[in-house]
Motif scaffolding. Sequence first.
Motif, mmCIF file in Angstrom:
data_model
loop_
_atom_site.group_PDB
_atom_site.id
_atom_site.type_symbol
_atom_site.label_atom_id
_atom_site.label_comp_id
_atom_site.label_asym_id
_atom_site.label_seq_id
_atom_site.Cartn_x
_atom_site.Cartn_y
_atom_site.Cartn_z
ATOM 1 N N UNK A 129 -2.294 17.021 -8.106
ATOM 2 C CA UNK A 129 -2.737 16.337 -9.321
ATOM 3 C C UNK A 129 -2.362 14.856 -9.299
ATOM 4 N N UNK A 130 -1.251 14.529 -8.648
ATOM 5 C CA UNK A 130 -0.790 13.140 -8.622
ATOM 6 C C UNK A 130 -1.759 12.215 -7.884
ATOM 7 N N UNK A 131 -2.447 12.754 -6.876
ATOM 8 C CA UNK A 131 -3.321 11.866 -6.090
ATOM 9 C C UNK A 131 -4.538 11.426 -6.898
ATOM 10 N N UNK A 132 -4.766 12.066 -8.048
ATOM 11 C CA UNK A 132 -5.888 11.622 -8.881
ATOM 12 C C UNK A 132 -5.697 10.190 -9.370
ATOM 13 N N UNK A 133 -4.473 9.742 -9.442
ATOM 14 C CA UNK A 133 -4.197 8.377 -9.883
ATOM 15 C C UNK A 133 -4.691 7.339 -8.862
ATOM 16 N N UNK A 134 -4.928 7.775 -7.645
ATOM 17 C CA UNK A 134 -5.272 6.820 -6.581
ATOM 18 C C UNK A 134 -6.753 6.893 -6.213
ATOM 19 N N UNK A 135 -7.526 7.629 -7.004
ATOM 20 C CA UNK A 135 -8.947 7.709 -6.738
ATOM 21 C C UNK A 135 -9.638 6.441 -7.234
#
Length: 411
Positions: A404-410
């Motif tokens: 879920x954290x990688x959604x911030x880097x999309x």
Amino acid sequence: MGQAGLPARRGLGRCVLLLLLLLGGSGSPGTPPPPRGPWAEERGPVPEGGPWGTVRYEAVKKHLGAVGALSKQYWQYLACKVWQEGCEEEEEEKQREEREASWGFPLVGQDYLEILSAWYCSFGKCCETGDCRIINNITGLEADLNGQLHGQHLAKEVVVRAVQGFLQSPRPQKALVLSFHGWSGTGKNFVARMVASHLYRDGLKSDCVRLFVSLLHFPHHNYVDSYKAQLQRQISETLQRCSQALLIFDEAEKLHSSLLDAIRPFMAQHHSKGQADQQRAIFLFLSNLGGNTINEVALDFWRAGRAREEISLELLEQRLRQELQEAAESSYAHSHLLRENLIDFVVPFLPLEYQHVRLCARDAFLARGLPYSEATLDEVAQMMVFVPKEEKLFSAQGCKSVPQRINYFLP
């Protein structure tokens, strides 16, 4: 004749039509030329050797390519009588049929279902188990654990050796029971899913796999007796349906002691030789109990300057068993599973460090086909909470929230 016979009749009809058309081209001198056939435009000048030349052979063969496997036999017979090339192909086809005798033509008086099953299973190893739902891909399990499970050298070794040894045993005396322990996010559920996907073709969706989550399936203690009857029936049905079953209990520390007692007979030693031959069951219990003990050992090794890979199973398993048996409020203590030695291996899952969180982030990016950089992986890892307060060594959530954290880097 039903619909199934239509392709056969059409194939035979086309071959008869071809024979008539071809024979029409062999009339005696002075006979009026036949009407233009479907290959008149492709035929061109008749090559040396008369109307049965190579050009017509290739044209007929090309037109017949889509007729189907059934009419192929008639085509080869006709071609051999007319063209030498056909005889060569017929000889090759005979040799192929000798190698694949079980697929001879026609299939008269044979059991089509058995033939289809044998053909399907010839593409893999599924039928080595006698049940195509069961694949038992231990090599794949070991490879995926090595490549995708980070920071868990003990779990990798124990799970592979225990499962492989159990499946290779000709007559196991009891079910295989593994109890996974550690903080949330350290990989317990991940390994359970991986075991299911490599032992069964349909993974967790297989008829031979049952997953029980304590608070989801058994939420109210007032209905324990009803839950107990349902649980015993479901396990019995799974064992009857499959010669090899996988039963997974998540949040096992929250299971009522009566439910664990209901499971005991299925994990105990087999009472007869036939039962051992016909039923193999693997039980996986997933619990957060013992996480603090595991973390203390890992922290002691770090403070002593020793690598976490030096932590042995004997050291951690002994500490874990002692803690679990002494916890009076624990369902494990009341169930007597440990005291009766029904649990074969207590599998510790170590707390994850910064480097392991980065690897989990990398896997999450790759799984979604997203680009990443080393700096991005660091940013994801730095978003996590690390403990203890002084050392900030272990991720408090493991890798649980990384996807879920990688959604911030999309973008």
